[in-house]
Write an enzyme that holds these catalytic residues in place. Sequence first.
Site, PDB file in Angstrom:
ATOM      1  N   GLU A 184      -4.850   2.374  -3.967  1.00 53.03           N
ATOM      2  CA  GLU A 184      -3.387   2.436  -4.044  1.00 53.03           C
ATOM      3  C   GLU A 184      -2.741   1.135  -3.589  1.00 53.03           C
ATOM      4  O   GLU A 184      -1.550   1.099  -3.291  1.00 53.03           O
ATOM      5  CB  GLU A 184      -2.863   3.593  -3.196  1.00 53.03           C
ATOM      6  CG  GLU A 184      -3.141   3.482  -1.706  1.00 53.03           C
ATOM      7  CD  GLU A 184      -4.474   4.099  -1.297  1.00 53.03           C
ATOM      8  OE1 GLU A 184      -4.641   4.423  -0.120  1.00 53.03           O
ATOM      9  OE2 GLU A 184      -5.349   4.258  -2.174  1.00 53.03           O
ATOM     10  N   ASP A 242       0.862  -1.168   0.000  1.00 56.57           N
ATOM     11  CA  ASP A 242       0.000   0.000   0.000  1.00 56.57           C
ATOM     12  C   ASP A 242       0.912   1.235   0.000  1.00 56.57           C
ATOM     13  O   ASP A 242       1.854   1.324   0.803  1.00 56.57           O
ATOM     14  CB  ASP A 242      -0.894   0.002   1.251  1.00 56.57           C
ATOM     15  CG  ASP A 242      -1.918   1.137   1.213  1.00 56.57           C
ATOM     16  OD1 ASP A 242      -3.046   0.884   0.805  1.00 56.57           O
ATOM     17  OD2 ASP A 242      -1.552   2.259   1.608  1.00 56.57           O
ATOM     18  N   ILE A 243       0.657   2.168  -0.916  1.00 55.38           N
ATOM     19  CA  ILE A 243       1.481   3.376  -1.009  1.00 55.38           C
ATOM     20  C   ILE A 243       1.245   4.239   0.227  1.00 55.38           C
ATOM     21  O   ILE A 243       0.095   4.526   0.590  1.00 55.38           O
ATOM     22  CB  ILE A 243       1.151   4.154  -2.293  1.00 55.38           C
ATOM     23  CG1 ILE A 243       1.417   3.283  -3.526  1.00 55.38           C
ATOM     24  CG2 ILE A 243       1.970   5.435  -2.378  1.00 55.38           C
ATOM     25  CD1 ILE A 243       1.021   3.925  -4.829  1.00 55.38           C
TER      26      ILE A 243
END
Length: 503
Positions: A413, A370-371
């Site tokens: 994301e 996950d960004i």
Amino acid sequence: MRNYYTAIQFWSYALLVVCLCPLAVFLGSYMGWPLGVAPLLLLAPPTVLAAVSSPRICYWTITALSVGSCFAETYFRTDTVNGENNYTLSMLSAAVLIGLVLLIDLYIGKLKRNLYQIHQQNDELVRQLYESQKESFANLQKPRDADETKSRQIAETKDTLAGEVGVNYPLLLLTLQDIGRRISTNQSNESLIPTVISTAKASLQCEYCQVYLWDSKSRSLKNALPARARDQLNYRPVPQSGVAAWVIEHRQIVMRNDAEQDYRLKRILDEDPHMPDAIAPLTVGSDLIGLLVIDKVDVESPTIGRLLYILSNIYALGIKNSQLFKRIEEMASRDGLTGLFNHATFQEKLHDLVKQADAQSSQLSIIMSDIDHFKSFNDTYGHQAGDFVLKEVARIWQTVMPDKAIIARYGGEEFIGVLLDHEYSQAMQIAEDLRETMENCPILFEGQQLQVTASFGVTEFKHPATTTNELVRIADENLYKAKEGGRNQVIGLDPNSARKPRI
């Protein structure tokens, strides 16, 4: 019987859409997704499937139900505030569904028009065959008053038959019917190209036949079926010179016998002395699909050129439709922004890989990421910057992950990858390589350097996860431990450390 089958099919799709509507409301509320996301993810597959396999009135009705379900979510979601933005998001999801169905509707309409043209060609050839046979029969039945007249007429008849011996009209009709059937029922080049080659060799009575596909971007030709040793030919068309270059430029058939007598082509033939008996362009409108190369034609006939023209047009149409269908399939299975597999396709592939790993007792690991602080990119630089970050992160995943890995944009994301034949320690190392690459390679967007980092969760099949749901769940739990522990790190559950989290 067909109407009965269509009715069952329609009500099945309708019932499926109605049942998925409350599931979308529950999923959107549980996951905290924006309005419109859950109905789009759940209703897009059955809507697209209905558009591909149902009559037009049926799939547009199914589309209307799906669109209504997108708006129904705004009334039943209890975790959102009613407002214009809610309707805007729902309208966007409905527009995506309608857009998908419109693309499929346009393609199906184009396919039907092409099939109609082929049927018209079949009817015209049947009419010509009937007229030719009728004329020949009438000529043979005329009374012959003198031996000299009789001999002359027999000689003329033999000459006519000898000139037409290169065309087997019944076989030609069967060929056209077979190609038409392939176009309407088989959309794979893997089976269509062998059909093109076999029917061309039978109809044109030639020993060698090859199909070369044209790549307009690189302006190169690629043999569509290089593995068939019996169809291999020493001649290789070169798009930059020789006869092949002339055919590509002028979109006209070149036959060796005609080229030797045409002063315009004589110079080109001297540059390409190993030219086969004929090279025909495969075109649809103004688009070049490829080249059809034939050699060692057994029978010389003035009708071979006309027959080659008819067949090349039909083959080009079939290959073009196959390419369009493949493009639609890719659009339905991949994320439109990053080009990676979408959530639904990933779940299907993961299910198959888990079954394979379980049956073969092989290793399988999952990396999920996950960004970090992704919302800040949208808030600071705009949503275009956020989209650019997602595309660059997807590119990094494709660069670092092994060639056989399955990579997908899991949602928002979040990215996920499946590593077959990779144990836990190897997956941890690859995840660490991904993390370091993102940290050490700032993304340049409109002159601004964006520092992007990500958190990762890793797990391995049967240590302890034994199902696809457990694999994703444990990887997701490890991912959130990485985010809670400060982000920009990799956390996994080491199968050799008594199930203790490892950083």
